[in-house]
Design a protein around this motif. Structure first.
Motif, PDB file in Angstrom:
ATOM      1  N   ARG A 104       1.286  -0.807   0.243  1.00 49.35           N
ATOM      2  CA  ARG A 104      -0.017  -0.135   0.085  1.00 49.35           C
ATOM      3  C   ARG A 104       0.782   1.318  -0.242  1.00 49.35           C
ATOM      4  O   ARG A 104       0.491   2.167  -0.713  1.00 49.35           O
ATOM      5  CB  ARG A 104      -0.588  -0.100   1.125  1.00 49.35           C
ATOM      6  N   SER A 105       2.066   0.970   0.797  1.00 48.61           N
ATOM      7  CA  SER A 105       2.834   2.171   0.787  1.00 48.61           C
ATOM      8  C   SER A 105       3.731   2.716  -0.612  1.00 48.61           C
ATOM      9  O   SER A 105       4.597   3.323  -1.140  1.00 48.61           O
ATOM     10  CB  SER A 105       3.364   2.467   1.901  1.00 48.61           C
ATOM     11  N   ALA A 106       4.016   1.249  -1.159  1.00 43.29           N
ATOM     12  CA  ALA A 106       5.091   1.547  -2.663  1.00 43.29           C
ATOM     13  C   ALA A 106       4.279   0.156  -3.318  1.00 43.29           C
ATOM     14  O   ALA A 106       3.372   1.162  -4.179  1.00 43.29           O
ATOM     15  CB  ALA A 106       6.278   0.633  -1.980  1.00 43.29           C
ATOM     16  N   ASP A 107       5.038  -1.046  -3.924  1.00 40.48           N
ATOM     17  CA  ASP A 107       4.082  -1.397  -5.043  1.00 40.48           C
ATOM     18  C   ASP A 107       3.825  -3.152  -4.275  1.00 40.48           C
ATOM     19  O   ASP A 107       4.644  -3.414  -3.136  1.00 40.48           O
ATOM     20  CB  ASP A 107       4.008  -1.166  -6.494  1.00 40.48           C
ATOM     21  N   ARG A 108       3.574  -3.691  -4.927  1.00 39.71           N
ATOM     22  CA  ARG A 108       3.568  -4.971  -4.583  1.00 39.71           C
ATOM     23  C   ARG A 108       4.880  -6.220  -4.782  1.00 39.71           C
ATOM     24  O   ARG A 108       5.434  -7.397  -4.259  1.00 39.71           O
ATOM     25  CB  ARG A 108       2.597  -6.266  -5.172  1.00 39.71           C
TER      26      ARG A 108
END
Length: 160
Positions: A104-108
């Motif tokens: 949620r704060s960066a990516d998967r």
């Protein structure tokens, strides 16, 4: 477009990191060693036997592991797997929490890398397969960090 909170848990990346975690736990299984885990086990038995239990040793004060062990023994019986299960649950919960919050704060992709590295640390796998307070404390420290990070970001994990 906004994503649901747990949509990342149903991704291929999370499935793959979960598979990595299952494999590392299976390969690195330690079990009951009668070291510090004997204190957590005996505290759990006291919690089951008595209504209120006042610990007589500092090793029995760690309720974040002795109370889940007591619950596990109550549910699954007095066997080794029931004693180790709470640590393993904490391990997978920490991976899940880390994956959701990092994705949620960066990516998967970043979440996958972070969780894959975490899931394969020998010291973490050892803690996950032994009744130890370390993995429980790591989980609660992770919860505290992500709550702080979330509140610091003004209630959102990523700038929309």
């Amino acid at each position: 477009m906004k994503r649901g909170l747990f949509v990342d848990v149903f991704s291929r990346e999370f499935a793959f990191v979960s598979l990595i975690a299952v494999i590392t736990v299976t390969i690195g299984w330690v079990g009951f060693t009668a070291s510090d885990d004997q204190y957590y086990y005996s505290a759990a038995l006291k919690w089951i036997e008595e209504e209120w239990y006042l610990p007589d040793h500092f090793g029995r004060v760690r309720h974040s592991i002795s109370l889940p062990i007591a619950l596990s023994i109550s549910l699954f019986g007095d066997r080794e797997l029931a004693v180790i299960l709470p640590s393993t649950v904490y391990y997978f919960a920490t991976i899940g929490l880390t994956f959701v919050c990092v994705s949620r704060s960066a990516d998967r992709t970043v979440a996958f890398l972070a969780c894959a590295v975490f899931a394969t640390f020998p010291v973490v796998v050892t803690a996950a397969t032994n009744a130890t307070a370390d993995i429980a404390e790591l989980f609660w420290a992770s919860v505290a960090f992500w709550l702080f990070f979330y509140s610091w970001q003004g209630g959102r994990l990523r700038a929309e």
